[in-house]
Write an enzyme that holds these catalytic residues in place. Structure first.
Site, short mmCIF file in Angstrom:
data_model
loop_
_atom_site.label_atom_id
_atom_site.label_comp_id
_atom_site.label_asym_id
_atom_site.label_seq_id
_atom_site.Cartn_x
_atom_site.Cartn_y
_atom_site.Cartn_z
N ASP A 379 0.81 -1.27 -0.09
CA ASP A 379 0.00 0.12 -0.06
C ASP A 379 0.84 1.33 0.16
O ASP A 379 1.90 1.00 0.36
CB ASP A 379 -0.89 -0.02 1.40
CG ASP A 379 -1.87 1.30 1.19
OD1 ASP A 379 -2.33 1.59 0.49
OD2 ASP A 379 -2.22 1.80 2.67
N ARG A 594 -1.98 14.54 -1.86
CA ARG A 594 -3.50 13.91 -2.01
C ARG A 594 -4.52 14.99 -2.22
O ARG A 594 -4.39 16.09 -1.42
CB ARG A 594 -3.63 13.15 -0.62
CG ARG A 594 -2.74 12.04 -0.29
CD ARG A 594 -2.59 11.59 1.06
NE ARG A 594 -3.86 11.15 1.30
CZ ARG A 594 -4.22 9.78 1.42
NH1 ARG A 594 -3.48 8.85 0.82
NH2 ARG A 594 -5.56 9.49 1.80
N LYS A 791 -7.05 -5.06 -5.18
CA LYS A 791 -5.52 -5.22 -4.47
C LYS A 791 -5.34 -6.84 -4.09
O LYS A 791 -4.40 -7.53 -4.60
CB LYS A 791 -5.55 -4.78 -3.26
CG LYS A 791 -5.34 -3.12 -3.20
CD LYS A 791 -5.03 -2.32 -1.93
CE LYS A 791 -5.04 -0.77 -1.91
NZ LYS A 791 -4.67 -0.30 -0.77
#
Length: 1174
Positions: A379, A594, A791
């Site tokens: 991640d 972000r 994922k």
């Protein structure tokens, strides 16, 4: 009160047991243990009780019982500890309403429908329906750390209808019925209705208190029990993590099967030979037997050869049973357990001082798997980065604000050779944790002078209102603290505070904001906003909305979310603003920030009332409530007015670039799977050395002109078809180009970047193979905008499709599926709770600790266990083959060569401890050298030390040594005599041979060690001494059997000492020559490193200790003392043979072929080296 699931299920009177603690459970688990070997040992024990067995049943049953007893004691101890914990929990007291007063009873007596009172800081003993609390408006605060690890407080609100049921008198009047879902493990959902006074009220997770949570900032609350015991949500989640077995252990099963096949062939040869051997000419042996005599003789009746073969087969199976090592699994489990608890858990190099977090091995099954990992799936947020968010920049109405320079921008400039002018930073700029913004145009009311002051005001209000943050402490900007579900939310609220919109108080229905500079600069006013509806954020919606009412009656919906989600819901006529803002988003993304987009919509009362009725109906639905709520949200989250976007910086963790570079040199390929924008992910990959300018990048993106054009039409079927075709074309093009690069000698390294929308189609079965082939040819892969499910799918694709050993690492709940899908799951104790840690196999505090976990502990564990397994194979095969050779001289009758107890205790006592010591203390190179030369890790990836070729070499020397043991001893004893002049009998010869076997196999263990400590000497010497002590005692007490005084007779002869000296020398001479040739001419990489650093001490240097830190608490000092066990100060041995070929070793690291030269061997062998005196 009545609590009733939709389909009735009785929850009454269920104890809070974490696990069953009956003896049946651990007997079933460990006696069979799902392994064929244990079933085999049980079969042998049963066969040994029959007349066909050549050994006494006790000698087979006792070792098996001893091995199982050790396992059972371990399990029983663990179960006893669980039982004690269960009793402690079950006997906790709670106040229950009985006869209009509160009575204290144990938790275990709680029943569904009971009314309970929970005091401040108390834990909820069951899943409760929240009725009332001492706080106004029926609210209370809870902490869910026991569920998800999050320490931030959550607000809960009771239904207004039940606020009065606070005192015992009022609570006793409560009568109602709860209709709810069946017990399930979903912590964040609840569907049900409360029927009270003929009125049906919908129940949501907001009114449910889950067992395990604790009450905070509330004097006490009153609730009704809905689920108890094993039907509570936390207990439904308390299942074991899916069991994982290491690749090495699965290969061990194949080796055991090979031993079974060898055993079968040996028995088959002996059985058929026995059928051929028996003949009437041996009448004097009484083979046919006589009537009414021992039936054992009839098993050799020449007239029934088929029966002879069958019976002899079973006899030889019992006789050769030692070929399967009975103590192998117990020894491996013991080694792994100690490796985990004493080595990994106590390694100070993986101890994070700032958070006081050590490494934690949550399972000991996968230690050696850490030494063979080839693919890491990581991640980004909180794993590669710190997950400590700071508001850094923003865009409002098409204008960019914020003058700072991010770490990523500095890295990009450094790569391009550009010197950045970071500009002047105002000395009076506000800065606090979560806010690192520098631009005077928005500070202290200066935003009023900007081109879009109204949009600025909406921007700040959206930050201050659209969230689920809870304020704590004094209601002043300096002393207040915020409890947020994520660091992003906290950073946005802190930013609003610094911009002059200070959120300081909230109730379930109201948010209070202290606004500055609205009417004029410097004026402050407190404004209350009524919160009408909250549309929660989730991974599907990727947005959060709040409907609020201003004091003047204005109805506004504020929404924040991912850019692609917000852009789809904007009103028409904002194309210019959308285009400019998209450029700003790309700019922020390229800086590694972000982003979130903000929007709002003014609502008319009619539109809102109509929508709210549908919202209430969806909330009251018992079926598919979440889906219906999402559908209703879509009705109002449209025609939005775009405000702007935020840019939050999440800095890289310390040491991440160096860690990734080291792991890449070790042959490990790292994939980053993130939900962030492609630009952000690519720049983070650059910053942490995952991608560089020398790499050829393949980018597969859905942001192409063709796809955008189709998306603008809105035909979903056509969109899916076009995207799939485009992905198919891009995948094939990239694969062809990648293969062309791979065919060139000096081609660049390859990197693949793909976004989630393309990945969804690439994972289709028709394209999966193409994606896998392309990915495996790349050194780095970055997947952007991926969901938690994707994922896990990517991880499984490589795990199952490529059959490579995988490791997943993450820190949040969205990483759990990925962690559980990989061979090894690593959780990071981060800012997003403990869900990832609770689902993981290993837990660390920082990504950089992977270097020690894999290159040091993983590699050591792999090498040690490979040696343990092959040595077990060698010593058991050697011992059994001596018995096999003896069978050829006994007419294949199944006559035993060794005494029963010799055979039984060989594995359990005489050779058991030294191999465990090797599994714990053997070390080829030190920890610092393992990290200095990460290329050594590649040997584990290639599984160099546990190939069938390695097993074949051990098998060859087993055959050789067994021939030496048997024929050397038997031949030399033909003319031997004891002190009284008698010839040696079978028990004299077998005792002599067994003594040679025990001594030799223990000495052979020392030859395979890379490092020798005092524990090696103690274990080997102790095992040999244990044999002599045993035989001294046994030969005295065995006065009625075969071995009476045998050892004393043997030791009174010169033959014993000469044989004991010569046999081990002859037996080990072949191994000695083989190891010398291998080390000289075909050295392993680690052997070259040993020769390079043979003169260096292996203890920790002063510099190493300074890295760890010199201020240790008592607990840290104790951990350090454990870490300083003798294994750290051992010296290398076995370097008698110098190793040529250093040039070849380093040339191979650079990809250049440099064969060894013959003169290098002679030159290096003749070199004389001396150690410099210091």
């Amino acid at each position: 009160m009545i609590a009733r699931p939709i389909s009735p299920s009785d929850s009454r009177g269920i104890l809070y047991q974490l696990r069953s603690t009956t003896s049946l459970r651990f007997c079933r688990k460990d006696s069979l243990n799902r392994r064929v070997a244990n079933l085999y040992f049980l079969t042998i024990s049963i066969l040994s009780t029959t007349p066909i067995s050549p050994v006494h049943p006790v000698t087979n049953v006792v070792p098996l019982s001893l091995v199982l007893f050790v396992s059972l004691v371990k399990e029983a101890f663990e179960d006893w500890k669980r039982f004690q914990n269960d009793m402690t929990i079950n006997n906790n007291s709670v106040d229950v309403l009985q006869d209009q007063k509160w009575e204290s009873i144990p938790w275990k007596k709680l029943q569904v429908g009971d009314i309970v009172r929970i005091k401040k800081n108390g834990f909820f003993p069951a899943d409760l329906l929240f009725l009332a609390s001492t706080n106004p408006d029926g609210v209370c605060y809870i902490e869910t750390a026991n569920l998800d690890g999050e320490t931030n407080l959550k607000i809960r609100k009771a239904l207004e209808k039940t606020w009065d049921y606070l005192t015992p008198e009022k609570a006793s009047e409560f009568k109602g019925e709860v209709q709810c879902e069946q017990p399930n493990n979903s912590l964040y959902t609840f569907t049900g209705n409360l029927i009270i006074d003929k009125q049906t009220l919908p129940l949501t997770p907001n009114e449910i208190m889950l067992r395990g949570c604790s009450l905070r900032n509330t004097e006490y609350m009153v609730g009704a029990v809905i689920f108890t015991g094993h039907e509570t949500k936390v207990m439904m989640n308390a299942m074991n993590v899916p069991s994982k077995r290491s690749t090495l252990e699965r290969k061990l099963d194949k080796l055991i099967l090979a031993l079974f096949a060898t055993l079968f062939m040996m028995c088959l040869i002996g059985a058929i030979s026995s059928g051929v051997f028996i003949n009437h000419k041996y009448y004097y042996l009484g083979l046919r037997g006589k009537k009414n005599e021992d039936s054992a003789y009839s098993s050799f009746d020449p007239d029934n050869r088929f029966l002879v073969i069958i019976l002899t087969m079973f006899t030889l199976i019992t006789l050769y049973s030692t070929i399967i090592p009975i103590s192998l699994y117990v020894s491996i489990e013991m080694i792994k357990f100690i490796q985990s608890t004493q080595y990994i858990n106590n390694d100070l190099r993986m101890y994070h001082v700032e958070s006081n977090t050590p490494a934690l091995a949550r399972t000991s099954n996968l230690n050696e798997e850490l030494g063979q990992v080839e693919y890491i799936f990581s991640d980004k947020t909180g794993t590669l980065t710190r997950n400590l968010m700071e508001f850094f920049k923003c865009s409002i109405g098409g204008e960019v604000y914020g003058t700072g320079v991010t770490e990523i921008e500095r890295g990009v400039a450094q790569r391009n050779g550009i010197k950045l002018d970071e500009g002047y930073k105002s000395a009076n700029t506000a800065h606090e944790k979560g806010f690192n913004f520098d631009d005077a145009k928005l500070m202290r009311g200066a935003w009023r002078n900007e081109p879009n002051p109204d949009l600025c005001k909406e921007f700040f209000r959206c930050l201050a209102i659209c969230h689920t943050v809870l304020p704590e402490g004094e209601e002043t900007p300096e002393k207040i603290t915020y409890q947020a579900a994520s660091p992003d939310e906290s950073a946005l609220v802190i930013a609003a505070k610094n911009f002059g919109f200070f959120f300081y108080r909230r109730t379930p229905t109201t948010i209070y904001v202290r606004e500055s500079h609205i009417e004029k600069v410097g004026k402050i006013q407190d404004v209350s906003y009524e919160i009408l509806n909250v549309l929660e954020f989730n991974s599907t919606r990727k947005r959060q909305s709040v409907v609020c009412r201003y004091p003047d009656g204005r109805l506004v919906l504020y929404c924040k979310g991912a850019d692609n989600v917000i852009y789809e819901r904007l009103a028409d006529g904002q194309d210019d603003l959308k285009k400019v803002s998209r450029e700003h988003l790309e700019l922020f993304g390229s800086s590694g920030l972000r982003t979130l987009c903000l929007a709002y919509r003014d609502l008319s009362p009619d539109i809102y009332e109509s929508w709210n009725e549908k919202f209430i109906q969806a909330k009251s639905s018992l079926r598919d409530r979440e889906k219906k709520l999402d559908e209703v949200a879509e009705l109002i989250e449209k025609d939005l007015i775009f405000i702007g976007c935020t840019a939050i910086e999440d800095k890289l963790q310390e040491g991440v670039p160096n860690c990734i570079e080291t792991l890449s040199r070790a042959g490990i390929k790292i994939w980053v799977l993130t939900g962030d924008k492609m630009e952000t992910a690519i720049n983070i990959a650059y910053a942490c050395n995952l991608i560089n300018n020398e790499m050829k990048q393949f980018v597969i993106s859905s942001e192409t002109d063709v796809i955008r054009e189709v998306e603008n039409r809105g035909d979903q079927v056509e969109i899916a078809r076009v995207i799939k075709e485009e992905v198919k074309k891009q995948l094939r093009r990239c694969l062809e180009e990648a293969q062309n690069y791979l065919h060139t000698v000096t081609g660049p390294k390859l990197a693949l970047v793909i976004d989630g929308k393309c990945l969804m189609y690439a994972l289709d079965p028709s394209l999966r193979v193409t994606l896998l082939n392309l990915s495996l040819n790349c050194n780095s892969v970055v997947c952007c905008r991926v969901s938690p499910l994707q994922k896990a799918q990517v991880t499984s694709m490589v795990k199952k499709g490529a059959r490579k050993i995988t490791l997943s690492i993450g820190d949040g709940a969205n990483d759990v599926s990925m962690i559980q899908a990989a061979h090894v799951g690593v959780g990071i104790s981060g800012q997003e709770g403990m869900q990832a840690v609770m689902a993981s196999d290993f837990a660390i505090a920082q990504f950089r600790f992977l270097t020690d976990l894999l290159l040091v502990h993983g590699r050591w564990s792999y090498i040690r266990l490979c040696k343990v397994i092959t040595y077990f194979f060698y010593k058991n095969l050697t011992f059994t083959l001596t018995q096999f050779w003896f069978t050829f001289q006994t007419g294949f009758s199944g006559q035993r060569f060794y005494d029963d107890w010799f055979q039984s205790l060989y594995n359990v006592i005489f050779t058991a401890l030294p191999v465990i010591i090797v599994g714990l203390f053997d070390k080829d190179v030190s920890a610092s050298l393992s990290k200095k030369y990460p290329e050594l890790y590649r040997e584990g990836i290639r599984n160099v030390f546990f190939k069938w070729r390695v097993v074949a070499v051990w098998a060859f020397f087993s055959v050789y040594q067994s021939l030496v043991f048997y024929y050397f001893v038997t031949t030399s004893s033909d003319s031997g005599q004891n002190s009284s002049g008698k010839m040696f009998g079978i028990w004299d010869v077998s005792t002599m041979a067994f003594t040679c076997v025990v001594v030799t196999v223990n000495l052979r263990l020392l030859m395979m060690c890379n490092s020798i400590t005092r524990w090696h000497y103690i274990s080997v010497g102790g095992s040999i001494s244990a044999w002599f002590i045993f035989v001294f005692v046994y030969c005295i007490i065995d006065h009625k059997k075969n071995l009476y005084y045998v050892i004393y007779v043997l030791m009174s002869t010169f033959y014993f000492y000469l044989t004991l000296m010569l046999v081990p020398i002859f037996a080990l001479f072949g191994d000695f020559v083989y190891q010398g040739i291998q080390r000289w001419f075909f050295p392993f990489d680690y052997q070259i490193i040993q020769e390079m650093h043979w003169h260096e001490p292996e203890g920790r240097s002063r510099d190493d200790l300074l890295e760890i830190g010199n201020q240790l608490t008592p607990d840290e000092a104790r951990s350090y003392a454990v870490a300083q066990l003798p294994r750290e100060v051992s010296k290398h041995t076995g370097f008698a043979f110098d190793s040529p070929g250093y040039e070849s070793f380093f040339a191979s690291q650079l990809g250049v072929h440099a064969p060894q030269k013959a003169w290098d061997v002679a030159r290096r062998a003749s070199m004389k080296r001396t150690v410099k005196k210091k």
